[in-house]
Each structure stands twice: as structure tokens, then as C-alpha cells.
Design an enzyme around this catalytic site. Structure first.
Site, PDB file in Angstrom:
ATOM      1  N   LYS A 193      64.191 -22.706 -20.231  1.00  0.00           N
ATOM      2  CA  LYS A 193      63.826 -23.498 -21.765  1.00  0.00           C
ATOM      3  C   LYS A 193      62.585 -23.569 -21.255  1.00  0.00           C
ATOM      4  O   LYS A 193      61.481 -24.137 -20.723  1.00  0.00           O
ATOM      5  CB  LYS A 193      64.108 -24.883 -21.627  1.00  0.00           C
ATOM      6  CG  LYS A 193      63.891 -25.050 -22.669  1.00  0.00           C
ATOM      7  CD  LYS A 193      63.085 -25.412 -23.686  1.00  0.00           C
ATOM      8  CE  LYS A 193      61.887 -26.193 -23.398  1.00  0.00           C
ATOM      9  NZ  LYS A 193      60.642 -25.722 -24.496  1.00  0.00           N
ATOM     10  N   GLY A 246      53.534 -28.903 -16.692  1.00  0.00           N
ATOM     11  CA  GLY A 246      53.301 -28.787 -18.075  1.00  0.00           C
ATOM     12  C   GLY A 246      52.024 -30.530 -17.953  1.00  0.00           C
ATOM     13  O   GLY A 246      52.250 -30.216 -16.922  1.00  0.00           O
ATOM     14  N   GLY A 251      55.289 -35.110 -18.022  1.00  0.00           N
ATOM     15  CA  GLY A 251      55.953 -35.241 -17.107  1.00  0.00           C
ATOM     16  C   GLY A 251      56.634 -36.837 -16.811  1.00  0.00           C
ATOM     17  O   GLY A 251      57.630 -37.242 -15.688  1.00  0.00           O
ATOM     18  N   GLU A 268      54.767 -29.949 -11.319  1.00  0.00           N
ATOM     19  CA  GLU A 268      53.824 -29.759 -11.597  1.00  0.00           C
ATOM     20  C   GLU A 268      52.756 -29.933 -12.862  1.00  0.00           C
ATOM     21  O   GLU A 268      53.219 -29.172 -13.720  1.00  0.00           O
ATOM     22  CB  GLU A 268      53.137 -28.010 -11.010  1.00  0.00           C
ATOM     23  CG  GLU A 268      51.930 -27.853 -10.369  1.00  0.00           C
ATOM     24  CD  GLU A 268      50.947 -27.559 -11.621  1.00  0.00           C
ATOM     25  OE1 GLU A 268      50.678 -27.745 -11.550  1.00  0.00           O
ATOM     26  OE2 GLU A 268      51.575 -25.880 -12.299  1.00  0.00           O
ATOM     27  N   CYS A 302      45.856 -24.629 -15.078  1.00  0.00           N
ATOM     28  CA  CYS A 302      46.321 -25.690 -14.317  1.00  0.00           C
ATOM     29  C   CYS A 302      45.496 -26.076 -13.599  1.00  0.00           C
ATOM     30  O   CYS A 302      44.226 -27.081 -13.336  1.00  0.00           O
ATOM     31  CB  CYS A 302      47.534 -26.216 -14.622  1.00  0.00           C
ATOM     32  SG  CYS A 302      48.354 -25.536 -12.902  1.00  0.00           S
ATOM     33  N   GLU A 400      41.290 -34.141 -19.431  1.00  0.00           N
ATOM     34  CA  GLU A 400      41.714 -32.372 -18.882  1.00  0.00           C
ATOM     35  C   GLU A 400      41.640 -31.873 -20.385  1.00  0.00           C
ATOM     36  O   GLU A 400      42.693 -32.193 -21.613  1.00  0.00           O
ATOM     37  CB  GLU A 400      43.100 -32.386 -18.509  1.00  0.00           C
ATOM     38  CG  GLU A 400      43.416 -30.345 -18.239  1.00  0.00           C
ATOM     39  CD  GLU A 400      44.993 -30.664 -17.810  1.00  0.00           C
ATOM     40  OE1 GLU A 400      44.757 -29.723 -16.698  1.00  0.00           O
ATOM     41  OE2 GLU A 400      46.175 -30.921 -18.451  1.00  0.00           O
TER      42      GLU A 400
END
Length: 521
Positions: A193, A246, A251, A268, A302, A400
């Protein structure tokens, strides 16, 4: 002001040749529309205009894809092939990706806004990911344990089943290969996906896999939104493992939704990685590496070193040099080979990054950038932005941003540097700049990060584990860690000599001795 290419070149919309008329799912060897016919708009980041409609997958489409993958796993040849046979196909995949790297880069750059030169590098890395795992599954050795003369015990690895792979929109094709390579190498079948912002390059996998000879049903792809297609994949009872890259919040949702099914999870997630620059470091190298570390890939990475901690002795010099170099970073159209920072992926993400820049103006000292670069009136362009004197409790220090924005903060002691480095919820990467060997090792081992680079930018070794701690992830992939995740490890124990079993239940009850009677006669 950041350098830009000629703004006149940004007014025209660069369209790659032979764009698809629509993007479909790929299920059981066929390109198909969604069961309900639903679609969504896909925008290019330079104009923010719709360039294609993509099929919007939902539960029915995931069900169909999982059924095809399960059938291919249970009845097809792929899981039963010898590693060498699978390896040959994976090498063909790598060859095809390499032979099409220019086309892949063009589409990736157009779809995601990545500078074309960086997109080309990512396409070649995708080929290398397949080649690496093609070699690894042939060369891998599993553990054997001997008890001389009595027993031998060995580990037997088996593919698990249908792997659900959910991938992000930053460097999408390469990050898809990170998961597809080991999942397929170990004999699993997959349902991918991809991110809804960037479905274009993912649509090329089907043709590549078919040409390489991957059996029907082994690879399946369903486009769509996370809350629909992604959620259905995570909750599907016939998908025993999920690999996700993501945001940390997403998550957490996946973790909760997968828990009732006791699925294997590898995630991750986000990062707010520190780059720590000590006074004894090579400042020129540190400036170059930290500029690259946060502004390459448009800052949408990331592992970006988006918090730079600098020892006060060299702080002013570092900030001055860093800000001046950031102003010279070339902002331009993604397709221009001179571009170093292109357009952010989507207007929603652009708005998020710009909102953080406005927040930062009230929290710290702006020394470079700070908004849309001059001459770029449309598209998701952000000037490389540098804030100095950023306090540890500032939002631009803690949260972030995932764009070309960096926070620089001074420190006085090693202890203060470590507290600052560890003082966020994330723990993905860290970069340490010092020529003191003792300090380098002690600091790197004390920092809360899954990966540390000493006097280096982010150079990946595919043999090493990739992943983070704290809010940056769950589990690791890369090298043998990927093999571990995508296989069940079965311990087999074999007796070689005489059987030595404790004996239960063989005594004749009529011959039993009453130990309480000293004289049973």
C-alpha cells in the site's frame, strides 16, 4: 536569500512523456479499478494541479489482494523455490530497475518534487537493495548447535505468508524496495500500500516484476488512503506481518489495530535527530555534512539532522558559516539538474512546514530563509531555513518538521550536549563531530539513537540494522534483521545416540512398595 534557478523556468509545467491516463491497483497479475470505482486526485508539487486519477482502494480491494497473495503463497511456486532460483529473479529485477533508472528518476522527481539528481540516486539504490538481498539469501548460514555424540540442533527458516507493506511518500520507490526486496527474497508474498501522495513510481513495479518472471499473485498493490486501504490491510486476519514506515502517530494507531491479531510489526517512524559538533571537529566538514543532512531530499527524510548542537567555543563561527552556505543552496524546479532543493511533496505538507517556520520566528533567531523563495510564486517551494539560539523547549527543537528547516543550539559541556541530544521523544539517528576518539565512542554509546554516524553524514551499510528507539520505531530491518523479520525461525532438535528420557508411568501398582511401612511383610 537562497539561490534559485531562473524563475522563468518555473512558470512552465514540466510533464514527463507518456504519463498514464489513470493509476490502477495491481491484483493477481492484473491492473484493476477499485471495486466501487472510487478514485482520488494526484497532484504534482510544482503546480499543485491534478495530473492523474488513482484508484482509491478500500476493504474490498484489500480483501481481493490478500486473497490473491495468500493463494500464491499456499499454492504457488514462490515459497517453495530454492533460494538460488528466487535470487535469479531478484537480480533480474535489479537489472531492470538499473536499466530504467532515468525514467524512474524522472517520474519520481515529477511526482514527489525531489531534485532529479537525487531521485536518480534513489532509483539506483532501489536496484542495489534487490541485489543485496538476492545475494544474501544464497549466502546466508543458519545456526547449528552440536552436543557431541548425543544431539544436533539447527535453525530452519520458513517464509511467514502474506506481508503487508505500507510505505511513505518520501523517496517512495527506494523505500518500497527496502521492504519488497527482503520480503520477496525470503519467499513471502506481498500486498503493497504505497503513499497516496506519490503513487506514480509505485505503479511501475508491476511491469518490472512481470518482466523479471515473478509468479502471478506474489506481488499485489492497492492504492488508497491510510484510513481505508491501510487500515484494512493492518486489520486483515490473513496478513500475519506488517512493515510500516511513516509518522509516529500513525505507527501508534497501527500498533493498536494490529494488537488483537498478534501480528509481527516492524515500524520505522519519525525522527528529530541531533548533529553534535564539538569545538575540536573539522568545522568545514561538519558544516558541509549538516547542510546536506537536513536539506537533501528537500528535508523530507526521517534521519535528517534537524537539530544541530554546537559547542559554544565555535558556535558563532559555525552559525555564520552555516547560514551563509544555506543561503547558497540552490532552490529550483525538480527536473533541473542544478537544483539542490526542489518542491515539497504536497500543499498539505507545505502548509505544515510553513506553519512551523512561523512558529520558529517567535521562538528563536532566524538567520537564513524563512519562507517562500523569491521568484517562486506557485508550487510547494520553501527556502532552506535556519534558526539559531533555539531553546530546548521550543517546538521547532522538539517536533518533527520534515522539511528544509534546521534548529541550531549552543552547549557548554559534554553532559549538556548529551542532555540536549536525548531531550526529545525521538531516537532515530545521531551525528557526532569530534576528533577526540574517547569522547566519540563514549558519547555515541550514551546517545539515545538507533543509529549513530561519527564524523560522517548518513552513509548506509545495508548489512547493518536500520531503526530507532523511543518514538522513532519498533524493531529493526536491514541485513539479517530483515531476514529475521520476514521469516519464522524453527528450531529442530535431533537425537544422535541412545534416547535418555525420564521414565514416567511404567511401575506396576501391585508391586509398589509402601515406604511408610518399615516391614511390608
Amino acid at each position: 536569500m537562497s539561490e534559485t534557478t531562473d524563475p522563468a523556468t518555473t512558470t512552465g509545467r514540466h510533464l514527463p512523456a507518456d504519463l498514464p491516463e489513470r493509476i490502477q491497483h495491481y491484483i493477481d497479475g492484473e491492473l484493476v479499478d477499485s471495486a466501487d470505482g472510487a478514485t482520488f486526485d494526484v497532484l504534482d508539487p510544482v503546480s499543485n494541479e491534478t495530473y492523474v486519477q488513482a484508484a482509491a482502494g478500500k476493504k474490498a480491494d484489500i480483501d481481493r489482494a490478500v486473497a490473491a497473495a495468500k493463494r500464491a503463497f499456499e499454492e504457488g511456486p514462490w515459497p517453495r523455490m530454492l533460494p538460488r532460483e528466487r535470487s535469479r529473479i531478484l537480480h533480474k529485477i535489479a537489472d531492470l530497475v538499473e536499466s530504467r533508472d532515468a525514467r524512474l528518476a524522472e517520474l519520481e522527481s515529477f511526482d514527489s518534487g525531489l531534485p532529479i539528481t537525487q531521485a536518480l540516486g534513489q532509483a539506483r539504490r532501489a536496484a542495489e537493495n534487490f541485489r543485496f538481498f538476492a545475494d544474501l539469501i544464497v549466502a546466508q548460514a543458519d545456526d547449528t548447535y552440536k552436543v557431541p555424540g548425543r544431539q544436533i540442533n539447527y535453525v530452519n527458516r520458513k517464509p511467514i505468508g502474506v506481508a503487508g507493506l505500507i510505505t511513505p511518500w518520501n523517496t517512495p520507490f527506494m523505500l518500497e524496495s527496502w521492504k519488497l526486496g527482503p520480503a520477496l527474497a525470503t519467499g513471502n508474498t506481498v500486498v503493497l500500500k504505497p503513499a497516496e501522495f506519490t503513487p506514480l513510481s509505485a505503479s511501475l513495479w508491476a511491469g518490472i516484476f512481470e518482466e523479471a518472471g515473478l509468479p502471478q499473485g506474489v506481488f499485489n498493490l492497492v492504492n488508497g488512503f491510510g484510513e481505508d486501504a491501510g487500515d484494512a490491510l493492518v486489520k486483515h486476519p490473513d496478513v500475519p506481518l506488517i512493515s510500516f514506515t511513516g509518522e509516529s502517530r500513525t505507527g501508534q494507531i497501527i500498533f493498536g489495530n494490529a494488537a488483537p491479531y498478534l501480528k509481527g510489526l516492524s515500524m520505522e517512524l519519525g525522527g528529530k535527530s541531533p548533529a553534535v559538533v564539538f569545538a575540536d571537529a573539522d568545522l568545514e566538514a561538519a558544516v558541509d555534512a549538516t547542510i546536506f543532512g537536513v536539506f537533501s531530499l528537500n528535508g523530507e527524510r526521517c534521519t535528517a539532522g534537524s537539530r544541530i548542537l554546537v559547542e559554544r567555543e565555535v558556535y558563532d563561527e559555525f552559525v555564520e558559516r552555516y547560514a551563509a552556505q544555506a543561503e547558497r543552496v540552490v532552490v529550483g524546479p525538480p527536473h533541473d539538474p542544478n537544483t539542490e532543493v526542489g518542491a515539497l511533496v504536497h500543499p498539505e505538507h507545505y502548509d505544515k512546514v510553513m506553519s512551523y517556520i512561523e512558529i520558529g520566528k517567535g521562538e528563536a533567531r532566524l538567520v537564513a530563509g524563512g519562507g517562500r523563495p523569491e521568484g517562486f510564486d506557485t508550487g510547494n517551494y520553501v527556502a532552506p531555513t535556519v534558526f539559531a539560539d533555539v531553546p530546548a523547549d521550543a517546538r521547532i527543537f522538539q517536533e518533527e518538521i520534515f522539511g528544509p528547516v534546521v534548529a541550531i543550539t549552543p552547549f557548554d559541556t559534554d553532559e549538556e550536549a548529551l542532555a540536549l541530544a536525548n531531550g526529545v521523544r525521538y531516537g532515530l539517528a545521531a551525528y557526532i563531530w569530534t576528533n577526540d576518539l574517547k569522547r566519540a565512542h563514549n558519547f555515541s554509546q550514551a546517545v539515545e539513537a538507533g543509529m549513530v554516524w561519527l564524523n560522517s553524514n548518513n552513509v548506509r551499510d545495508l548489512r547493518t540494522p536500520f531503526g530507532g528507539v523511543k518514538a522513532s520505531g519498533l524493531g529493526h530491518e536491514g541485513g539479517y534483521r530483515s531476514i529475521d523479520f520476514y521469516t519464522d525461525q524453527q528450531a529442530v532438535h535431533i537425537t544422535l545416540g541412545a534416547v535418555h528420557n525420564p521414565t514416567f508411568g511404567k511401575a506396576d501398582p501391585h508391586e509398589a512398595t509402601d515406604l511408610d511401612d518399615p516391614d511390608p511383610r
